[in-house]
Design a protein around this motif. Sequence first.
Motif, short mmCIF file in Angstrom:
data_model
loop_
_atom_site.label_atom_id
_atom_site.label_comp_id
_atom_site.label_asym_id
_atom_site.label_seq_id
_atom_site.Cartn_x
_atom_site.Cartn_y
_atom_site.Cartn_z
N VAL A 1 86.25 -31.44 39.51
CA VAL A 1 87.35 -31.66 40.46
C VAL A 1 86.86 -31.50 41.88
O VAL A 1 87.20 -32.30 42.78
N LEU A 2 86.04 -30.48 42.13
CA LEU A 2 85.50 -30.27 43.47
C LEU A 2 84.57 -31.40 43.88
O LEU A 2 84.53 -31.79 45.05
N LEU A 3 83.84 -31.95 42.90
CA LEU A 3 82.98 -33.10 43.20
C LEU A 3 83.82 -34.29 43.63
O LEU A 3 83.51 -34.96 44.63
N PHE A 4 84.90 -34.55 42.90
CA PHE A 4 85.77 -35.67 43.25
C PHE A 4 86.40 -35.49 44.63
O PHE A 4 86.36 -36.41 45.47
N THR A 5 86.95 -34.32 44.90
CA THR A 5 87.63 -34.10 46.19
C THR A 5 86.63 -34.10 47.34
O THR A 5 86.94 -34.56 48.43
N SER A 6 85.42 -33.57 47.11
CA SER A 6 84.43 -33.56 48.19
C SER A 6 83.95 -34.98 48.52
O SER A 6 83.76 -35.32 49.69
N ILE A 7 83.80 -35.80 47.49
CA ILE A 7 83.36 -37.18 47.73
C ILE A 7 84.45 -37.97 48.46
O ILE A 7 84.19 -38.69 49.42
N THR A 8 85.71 -37.83 48.02
CA THR A 8 86.80 -38.55 48.69
C THR A 8 86.99 -38.03 50.11
O THR A 8 87.29 -38.82 51.02
N SER A 9 86.79 -36.74 50.33
CA SER A 9 86.91 -36.20 51.69
C SER A 9 85.77 -36.69 52.57
O SER A 9 85.97 -36.97 53.76
N THR A 10 84.58 -36.81 52.00
CA THR A 10 83.45 -37.35 52.75
C THR A 10 83.70 -38.79 53.15
O THR A 10 83.44 -39.19 54.29
N ILE A 11 84.19 -39.58 52.21
CA ILE A 11 84.52 -40.97 52.51
C ILE A 11 85.58 -41.04 53.61
O ILE A 11 85.49 -41.85 54.54
N GLY A 12 86.59 -40.17 53.52
CA GLY A 12 87.62 -40.14 54.54
C GLY A 12 87.09 -39.78 55.91
O GLY A 12 87.52 -40.35 56.93
N ALA A 13 86.13 -38.84 55.97
CA ALA A 13 85.55 -38.45 57.26
C ALA A 13 84.74 -39.60 57.85
O ALA A 13 84.80 -39.84 59.06
N LEU A 14 83.99 -40.31 57.02
CA LEU A 14 83.19 -41.42 57.53
C LEU A 14 84.05 -42.61 57.94
O LEU A 14 83.66 -43.39 58.81
N GLN A 15 85.22 -42.75 57.30
CA GLN A 15 86.09 -43.89 57.59
C GLN A 15 87.28 -43.50 58.48
O GLN A 15 88.25 -44.25 58.56
N LEU A 16 87.17 -42.37 59.15
CA LEU A 16 88.28 -41.90 60.00
C LEU A 16 88.56 -42.89 61.12
O LEU A 16 87.65 -43.33 61.82
N PHE A 17 89.84 -43.22 61.27
CA PHE A 17 90.22 -44.17 62.32
C PHE A 17 91.57 -43.82 62.96
O PHE A 17 91.66 -43.71 64.19
N ASP A 18 92.60 -43.66 62.15
CA ASP A 18 93.97 -43.54 62.69
C ASP A 18 94.12 -42.35 63.62
O ASP A 18 94.67 -42.47 64.72
N GLU A 19 93.65 -41.17 63.17
CA GLU A 19 93.90 -39.95 63.92
C GLU A 19 93.23 -39.97 65.29
O GLU A 19 93.87 -39.73 66.32
N ASN A 20 91.93 -40.27 65.32
CA ASN A 20 91.25 -40.25 66.62
C ASN A 20 91.64 -41.44 67.49
O ASN A 20 91.61 -41.35 68.72
N PHE A 21 92.02 -42.56 66.87
CA PHE A 21 92.48 -43.69 67.66
C PHE A 21 93.76 -43.36 68.41
O PHE A 21 93.93 -43.72 69.59
N ILE A 22 94.67 -42.65 67.76
CA ILE A 22 95.95 -42.33 68.38
C ILE A 22 95.85 -41.10 69.27
O ILE A 22 96.40 -41.06 70.37
N LEU A 23 95.12 -40.08 68.81
CA LEU A 23 95.05 -38.84 69.58
C LEU A 23 94.24 -39.01 70.86
O LEU A 23 94.71 -38.61 71.94
N THR A 24 93.06 -39.57 70.77
CA THR A 24 92.15 -39.59 71.91
C THR A 24 91.59 -40.96 72.23
O THR A 24 90.95 -41.13 73.28
#
Length: 301
Positions: free
Chosen positions: A224-247
């Motif tokens: 489970v930790l492997l799955f969540t860490s991989i999906t979180s890593t993908i989310g960090a590399l593909q981050l767009f909405d938050e930083n686009f709107i915030l800053t």
Amino acid sequence: MTLSPAGAARRNPRALGHKLQRPGLYFALPALALFAIFFAYPLASSFWQSMTKTVGGETVFVGLDQYARLFLDPLIGKSLFNAGILLVVQVPLMMSLAVVLAYLLNQSWLRFRGGFRVLHFLPAVTTLVAYSVVFRVMLATDGGAVNQLIGLLGIAPVDWLNNETWARVALIASITWRWTGYNMVIILAGLQAIPEELYEAARLDGAGRRAIFFRIVIPQLRPVLLFTSITSTIGALQLFDENFILTGGGPSDATLTPVLYLYKVGFRQFDFGYASAIGWMIVALTAVIAFVQFRLTREKP
């Protein structure tokens, strides 16, 4: 002697198997067509586009020039550095909080567990744009709720979104608030799948809460930790909405991420060839990091 169709099928089982497979292929054709149109074709088209360049209104094949350009672009390095900060700071912080919250919310002695679970999961169902706008209003330098709150404690207002360090802190805080509950629910499901007999055997052997947590809970949660860490890593590399709107990627590109840079190159500079190369770089990095995580966390024989 002429055999009937049933007799021929009995004599040739392979022909019967092919005959039975045809209806399944017919049912799969719509899904295959959608896959080809909306996934395979765009994927191949983007890869081809990453090896082209628009010169004088005409598309010119340039081979690997766009990929060579990645190594000379300082903003690529800056965006990868920012993504690295998220991977090193935000992902472990979020995963640790998710594990601790899931473990606490799985305890039988805790009252109102259902209510607490819903409360912690609520941020995950808010839309990305909505919560980013709320954080932007709350973190405003003049009149923001956060600065008003710390002002009551005698602390001077913080320029959250216009200072490089504090902008990163604000971004990490907003992402952690949004996704911790999502990962917590997944980890909680993994906790509930651990057999109760393991806990009972550990208690009979004299194991305390600390030993049970690190020697039973964490090892059992490894998939489970492997799955969540991989999906979180993908989310960090593909981050767009938050930083686009915030800053918007600022200040001074302190919150610029690879996907946000891809957006700026493609839809503001209209350099779609280079933007496609950036996209394939993100895909390659995601695959490599996921593979490394999988190798490091897999069970040893």
